[in-house]
Design a protein around this motif. Structure first.
Motif, PDB file in Angstrom:
ATOM      1  N   TYR A  63     -21.195 -21.582 -17.061  1.00 29.26           N
ATOM      2  CA  TYR A  63     -22.132 -20.907 -17.952  1.00 29.26           C
ATOM      3  C   TYR A  63     -22.600 -21.818 -19.079  1.00 29.26           C
ATOM      4  O   TYR A  63     -23.685 -21.631 -19.638  1.00 29.26           O
ATOM      5  CB  TYR A  63     -21.501 -19.642 -18.527  1.00 29.26           C
ATOM      6  CG  TYR A  63     -21.149 -18.617 -17.468  1.00 29.26           C
ATOM      7  CD1 TYR A  63     -22.134 -18.140 -16.603  1.00 29.26           C
ATOM      8  CD2 TYR A  63     -19.851 -18.157 -17.308  1.00 29.26           C
ATOM      9  CE1 TYR A  63     -21.822 -17.223 -15.613  1.00 29.26           C
ATOM     10  CE2 TYR A  63     -19.531 -17.238 -16.319  1.00 29.26           C
ATOM     11  CZ  TYR A  63     -20.518 -16.777 -15.469  1.00 29.26           C
ATOM     12  OH  TYR A  63     -20.206 -15.868 -14.484  1.00 29.26           O
ATOM     13  N   ARG A  97     -31.229 -16.846 -16.417  1.00 34.82           N
ATOM     14  CA  ARG A  97     -30.587 -16.422 -17.653  1.00 34.82           C
ATOM     15  C   ARG A  97     -30.757 -14.917 -17.858  1.00 34.82           C
ATOM     16  O   ARG A  97     -31.702 -14.314 -17.347  1.00 34.82           O
ATOM     17  CB  ARG A  97     -31.169 -17.166 -18.859  1.00 34.82           C
ATOM     18  CG  ARG A  97     -31.033 -18.687 -18.761  1.00 34.82           C
ATOM     19  CD  ARG A  97     -31.634 -19.370 -19.980  1.00 34.82           C
ATOM     20  NE  ARG A  97     -31.563 -20.824 -19.895  1.00 34.82           N
ATOM     21  CZ  ARG A  97     -30.514 -21.549 -20.279  1.00 34.82           C
ATOM     22  NH1 ARG A  97     -29.461 -20.922 -20.796  1.00 34.82           N
ATOM     23  NH2 ARG A  97     -30.521 -22.864 -20.161  1.00 34.82           N
ATOM     24  N   GLY A 112     -30.421 -14.969 -23.108  1.00 29.04           N
ATOM     25  CA  GLY A 112     -30.576 -16.404 -22.914  1.00 29.04           C
ATOM     26  C   GLY A 112     -29.356 -17.079 -22.336  1.00 29.04           C
ATOM     27  O   GLY A 112     -29.363 -18.290 -22.094  1.00 29.04           O
ATOM     28  N   GLN A 113     -28.295 -16.329 -22.072  1.00 30.10           N
ATOM     29  CA  GLN A 113     -27.077 -16.888 -21.506  1.00 30.10           C
ATOM     30  C   GLN A 113     -27.260 -17.142 -20.015  1.00 30.10           C
ATOM     31  O   GLN A 113     -27.805 -16.307 -19.282  1.00 30.10           O
ATOM     32  CB  GLN A 113     -25.897 -15.926 -21.720  1.00 30.10           C
ATOM     33  CG  GLN A 113     -24.605 -16.342 -21.029  1.00 30.10           C
ATOM     34  CD  GLN A 113     -24.023 -17.614 -21.592  1.00 30.10           C
ATOM     35  OE1 GLN A 113     -23.982 -17.790 -22.807  1.00 30.10           O
ATOM     36  NE2 GLN A 113     -23.591 -18.507 -20.721  1.00 30.10           N
ATOM     37  N   SER A 114     -26.813 -18.306 -19.554  1.00 32.38           N
ATOM     38  CA  SER A 114     -26.883 -18.620 -18.131  1.00 32.38           C
ATOM     39  C   SER A 114     -26.032 -17.650 -17.323  1.00 32.38           C
ATOM     40  O   SER A 114     -24.936 -17.261 -17.741  1.00 32.38           O
ATOM     41  CB  SER A 114     -26.402 -20.047 -17.881  1.00 32.38           C
ATOM     42  OG  SER A 114     -26.242 -20.288 -16.496  1.00 32.38           O
ATOM     43  N   ARG A 115     -26.554 -17.275 -16.144  1.00 36.55           N
ATOM     44  CA  ARG A 115     -25.801 -16.407 -15.236  1.00 36.55           C
ATOM     45  C   ARG A 115     -25.101 -17.222 -14.149  1.00 36.55           C
ATOM     46  O   ARG A 115     -24.588 -16.670 -13.192  1.00 36.55           O
ATOM     47  CB  ARG A 115     -26.751 -15.398 -14.598  1.00 36.55           C
ATOM     48  CG  ARG A 115     -27.394 -14.447 -15.623  1.00 36.55           C
ATOM     49  CD  ARG A 115     -28.369 -13.498 -14.962  1.00 36.55           C
ATOM     50  NE  ARG A 115     -27.743 -12.678 -13.944  1.00 36.55           N
ATOM     51  CZ  ARG A 115     -28.397 -11.853 -13.115  1.00 36.55           C
ATOM     52  NH1 ARG A 115     -29.721 -11.749 -13.234  1.00 36.55           N
ATOM     53  NH2 ARG A 115     -27.759 -11.143 -12.212  1.00 36.55           N
TER      54      ARG A 115
END
Length: 574
Positions: A503, A527, A531-534
């Motif tokens: 992540y 994301r 905005g957090q990566s999946r």
């Protein structure tokens, strides 16, 4: 029938013997250790490992007698670039921002190389600082010779036996890695059942190599002399610190210096600790492959011979001509010198796989002659990448052989630079290539073929959370060539889908991870609304070859501690 005689290594080996302590072998051993595998490195160096990335103390100062410096693209995402910067922070490398590097035309005219496209690095205390950092924490058996005859024996019940002499006990390993080349490697495997591996380790020597033919399967190596010589400051030109010597003739008809390929001033790379200028300068002169072939002599018997004196005289004369200096001005000013022949200096051709792994027998091969990417063949980068990827394969897919297929449908030898222009505009003969030892570590930028590279251990470079970085890879978005060396064709790119990404990994991290397989066009992370990566990404590789190579070599490889899954888009060549 093979299934009855040999049982494939179905699980990752727990103890691996690595024969050869150069960059490739140390890289492989370092990564194996990070994966929880015991690795033992056998190296013939009398004082330290590193092979061509080694240095010596000469006249009281560090001197590099083979690899001269390392370069990385300045603005392109590259795991190798991240690694180099980490090595700077660790004290193993130093940015050589003031190095005056370029080409030396006949008569001594120096042309600086473009400085805006690459970063150049040297060792903190000689280029051997890299190998020392790689070997740290490893079980390296120094100054140990595994004899080509009887030194490696396969146990049909499984595993290998390595013998290093009558006074040393035999050592047993689940698997072995051969990380050197030449006649010794060929003989080492000649009496083993690993016939395909032995066939690819067969070697011949020459000064050039032509275009490959279908079924070509023989490595070609060249020999290069390295001459260290000490003179007072002011004897040699002060216009450059490292220069590739351009072959040809000067405008007034004076002969140039076809005996030489590179000159480098060690005093400029490694100044005194107190900052005072050195009054004596140690230079490195690297011969051309053609000169090495014409004057080849057994290295172990070279010292004190007429051949040594003659080769030294010829090379010093060539230095004078290359720099446009009067005859005798350098030769008569030398205070001390040391001549060495690198018998198996650089590969003239490359096998178009990044490593070899024979699963039924549990034997692998890594080295700079193994490269699926044409532009990095024969470089430190290729050596490190080969060792890293082999270790990854042994850890994640030990039951699958790779790279040992011969003939149609299998691998193939190509000229090392596939007939492209050499460093600094050093054009190769029509259909031939002569990669030189200086090119093993140098990237002059400005459109020259990328030959930069260098490495420390696989776990030395770290991501944001202190976990191992991925393999030190290709040229990111800057490499626009297919794996077979031909220019890529617009529209031949292909997308990949990546899963299980860390992540914390950003677009640059993913691009650097994949750059070992080829040129990376774009990276699109998936994301969430915050905005957090999946942990998912879609990546466009510039060529279909690069996409296929990524899936083959990096599927299951680790990025910041997570095993990444790769799959090809079902809609190729969009």
């Amino acid at each position: 029938m093979l299934a009855l005689l040999f049982a494939s290594v179905a699980t990752s080996p727990q103890r691996v013997g690595v024969i050869g302590g150069g960059i490739a072998g140390l890289s492989c051993a370092r990564r194996l250790q990070a994966l929880g595998v015991e690795a033992v490195v056998f190296d013939t160096g009398k004082h330290a490992p590193g092979g061509r990335s080694s240095s010596r103390i000469f006249s009281g100062a560090p001197a590099d007698h083979a690899a001269q410096y390392i370069s990385t693209p300045r603005d392109e995402p590259s795991a190798f670039g991240l690694f180099a910067e980490e090595m700077v922070r660790a004290g193993a490398l130093r940015l050589w921002s003031d190095g005056r590097v370029g080409t030396l035309a006949p008569g001594g005219a120096f042309t600086p190389a473009p400085s805006d496209s690459v970063r150049r690095y040297i060792g903190s205390d000689g280029i051997g600082s890299l190998a020392a950092a790689m070997a740290e924490g490893l079980d390296v058996r120094q100054d140990v010779w595994v004899p080509p005859s009887g030194g490696l024996r396969y146990d049909r019940k499984g595993g290998w036996i390595v013998r290093t002499g009558r006074d040393n006990p035999d050592e047993r390993f689940d698997a072995v890695v051969v990380s050197h080349n030449g006649k010794c490697a060929e003989r080492l495997t000649s009496s083993t059942p690993a016939a395909e591996v032995h066939a690819l380790l067969r070697a011949k020597f020459g000064a050039s190599v032509g275009r490959p033919r279908e079924g070509d399967a023989k490595m070609t190596l060249c020999s290069i002399y390295s001459l260290l010589f000490e003179v007072d400051a002011g004897v040699m030109p002060d216009t450059f610190d490292a220069a590739h010597v351009v072959p040809g003739r000067s405008g007034d008809g004076r002969s140039a210096a076809p005996e030489l390929q590179m000159l480098c001033n060690n005093a400029r790379k490694y100044p005194r600790a107190d900052g005072a200028p050195r009054q004596k300068h140690v230079w490195t002169a690297l011969s051309s492959a053609r000169f090495g072939a014409a004057h080849k002599f057994p290295q172990e018997a070279l010292e004190g011979t007429e051949t040594e004196a003659e080769v030294r005289r010829l090379l010093l004369s060539a230095v004078e001509r290359a720099c446009g200096l009067p005859a005798g001005s350098v030769s008569n000013s030398v205070r001390a010198s040391k001549l060495q022949l690198w018998g198996a200096a650089t590969p003239l051709n490359r096998w178009d796989r990044d490593y070899l792994w024979d699963a039924p027998r549990g034997i692998g091969v890594c080295g700079d002659w193994l490269s699926s990417v044409a532009s990095r063949a024969g470089t430190v980068e290729a050596a490190w990448t080969s060792g890293y990827l082999l270790a990854e394969h042994m850890g994640s897919r030990p039951a699958d052989s790779l790279g040992i297929e011969l003939g149609r449908g299998g691998g193939r030898f190509w000229a090392a630079n596939d007939g492209l222009a050499g460093e600094g505009g050093m054009a190769q003969g029509a259909g031939q290539a002569e990669p030189e030892l200086g090119q093993w570590v140098v990237d002059l930028g400005g459109g020259a073929v990328a030959r930069g590279g260098g490495a420390r251990g696989a776990t030395a470079g770290r991501g944001g959370r202190g976990t191992p970085v991925p393999p030190e890879g290709g040229r990111g978005g800057g490499d626009r060539r297919r794996a077979d060396g031909r220019p890529s064709v617009p529209g031949t790119g292909r997308d990949l889908f990546l899963k299980n990404l860390p992540y914390a990994a950003g677009e640059r991290d993913v691009a650097a991870f994949l750059s070992v397989a080829g040129a990376v066009g774009r990276v699109e992370l998936v994301r969430d609304v915050t905005g957090q990566s999946r942990g998912l990404a879609r990546v466009r590789m510039e060529t279909s070859d690069g996409a296929a190579s990524a899936v083959e070599t990096l599927g299951g490889a680790y990025l910041q501690g997570r095993s990444v899954s790769l799959a090809l888009d079902s809609r190729p060549n969009k």
